[in-house]
Design a protein around this motif. Structure first.
Motif, mmCIF file in Angstrom:
data_model
loop_
_atom_site.group_PDB
_atom_site.id
_atom_site.type_symbol
_atom_site.label_atom_id
_atom_site.label_comp_id
_atom_site.label_asym_id
_atom_site.label_seq_id
_atom_site.Cartn_x
_atom_site.Cartn_y
_atom_site.Cartn_z
ATOM 1 N N ASP A 40 0.813 -1.218 0.000
ATOM 2 C CA ASP A 40 0.000 0.000 0.000
ATOM 3 C C ASP A 40 0.847 1.270 0.000
ATOM 4 O O ASP A 40 0.394 2.329 -0.450
ATOM 5 N N SER A 41 2.076 1.161 0.492
ATOM 6 C CA SER A 41 2.934 2.345 0.574
ATOM 7 C C SER A 41 3.349 2.860 -0.795
ATOM 8 O O SER A 41 3.776 4.014 -0.932
ATOM 9 N N GLY A 42 3.234 2.008 -1.814
ATOM 10 C CA GLY A 42 3.652 2.396 -3.151
ATOM 11 C C GLY A 42 5.120 2.170 -3.424
ATOM 12 O O GLY A 42 5.571 2.256 -4.567
ATOM 13 N N LYS A 43 5.886 1.881 -2.379
ATOM 14 C CA LYS A 43 7.312 1.578 -2.517
ATOM 15 C C LYS A 43 7.625 0.332 -1.699
ATOM 16 O O LYS A 43 8.329 0.399 -0.686
ATOM 17 N N PRO A 44 7.099 -0.802 -2.118
ATOM 18 C CA PRO A 44 7.262 -2.010 -1.306
ATOM 19 C C PRO A 44 8.714 -2.462 -1.221
ATOM 20 O O PRO A 44 9.480 -2.320 -2.171
#
Length: 393
Positions: A178-182
């Protein structure tokens, strides 16, 4: 005599409190209403627990209905009390726990899937990726040999293996994506239902492993989740402190033992905390799906004032040390591995039925090192990877 007619029943005190625990949310997400009912296609993950319970006329897998709106499948238990075939005697008739085949899968208790083949991912692309991040509910010492063998094949890949609780694996993976930067590449969890929840909610990526050709149909979900082991759920006991004559042979006898000798076992029985552990929640609810008389066993465990855990390994340690006399619903690979090298620790495999679960792996959506993740997944499913996993179970 059916357990429902036995005089040792005392469900009134224990059942409500434990039922409240079963209803408690253990993921922090409000969107898991029936997490134990999410499953694979023809053989649902929940069904993996009951597939070896067979009647004389038909294999007892539960009825399934497809929900086309969310692509999940719900599992319906046998619940009609008016059905004469739904008595305990009928439900448990012809139960088998001896080695055989399940849906085309040859198996040995506590062994991983017996698969053939060799790792077939794109080695050059995997080698070009410098690292691999794994979130896993499997203890590091159970996986060290797997990661070491993989590193010999792919020496340029540095593995960061994070051993977490089953609920933390789910939460961390979800928040990471969900953070967009897994940061995570590969997610491995014994809470099979939560893995399928991640897939169905779009947190995994599709990968058709070349090893998939050797897998039974139930072991693959949407080419996104792969069962990498098939393991029994067992009872562990202290061989020094529990007399051979007291050892139960099935779930009925375990309930009777705990009720009959409540003073001896009080405070010295371990089990998963169904509120804190998604894995434990899944196991105990599957017990109750298979046989509703297991509420009596739950009540008997409740009378013993059990110690609650979120880890099989911790329960095994406490049984071995004598802090616990026995522990219920342990992951079989951990238990049998310990029993082979620890004279204090023994394993009981119930004769009426055996729950069987899998550790499930998926590649995270937007994984930063997808080729390394694919290579590791292929290796786990390969002949060499399965042989290593078998040595730890």
């Amino acid at each position: 005599m059916p357990r429902s007619q036995k005089q040792h029943r005392n469900m009134g005190a224990a059942r409500p409190q434990l039922a409240d625990r079963f209803k408690a949310r253990h993921t922090g997400q409000a969107d898991i209403a029936n997490d134990e009912r999410i499953g694979f296609g023809g053989f649902q993950f929940g069904g993996r627990f009951t597939v070896n319970v067979r009647s004389s006329s038909t294999r007892r897998t539960r009825a399934m209905t497809a929900n086309s709106s969310n692509h999940e499948r719900s599992v319906k238990a046998w619940e009609s009390s008016a059905d004469p075939a739904n008595t305990k005697e009928a439900r448990m008739a012809g139960c088998k726990t001896t080695p055989g085949t399940w849906g085309g899968l040859s198996y040995i208790l506590a062994a991983p899937l017996l698969l053939m083949g060799c790792a077939g991912s794109d080695a050059s692309r995997a080698d070009a990726e410098p690292s691999l991040v794994i979130y896993s509910s499997t203890d590091r010492d159970q996986f060290d040999e797997v990661t070491s063998a993989f590193h010999k094949i792919y020496p340029k890949i540095v593995i960061r293996y994070e051993s977490l609780s089953a609920s933390d694996v789910y939460e961390r993976a979800r928040k990471d994506v969900d953070s967009g930067k897994p940061a995570v590449d590969l997610v491995i969890n014994s809470a099979m239902d939560l893995q399928i929840k991640l897939v169905n909610d779009g947190y995994a990526q599709t990968y058709s492993s070349p090893e998939g050709r050797t897998l039974p149909g139930w072991a693959i979900w949407k080419n996104q989740a792969y069962a990498v082991t098939s393991e029994p759920i067992v009872v562990g006991y202290n061989k020094r402190l529990v007399a051979p004559g007291d050892l139960p042979h099935d779930h009925d006898e375990l309930a009777s033992l705990l009720h009959r000798r409540a003073d001896v076992f009080r405070g010295r029985v371990g089990m998963y905390d169904p509120k804190a552990s998604p894995t434990g929640f899944l196991y105990i609810t599957e017990d109750l799906h298979i046989d509703r008389d297991n509420w009596d066993l739950v009540a008997s465990i409740g009378l013993s004032t059990p110690q609650l855990y979120i880890s099989t390994a911790r329960m095994i340690d406490d049984v071995s040390s004598g802090k616990l006399l026995l522990a219920y619903n342990l992951i079989g690979s951990y238990a049998q591995d310990r029993a082979r090298r620890d004279p204090n620790f023994g394993v009981l495999i119930p004769k009426d039925y055996v729950l069987v679960g899998s550790r499930v792996a998926l590649i995270a959506r937007d994984a930063p090192h997808p080729h390394a993740a694919r290579a590791f997944l292929d290796f786990m499913l390969s002949r060499d990877g399965q042989s290593i996993l078998a040595r730890h179970g």
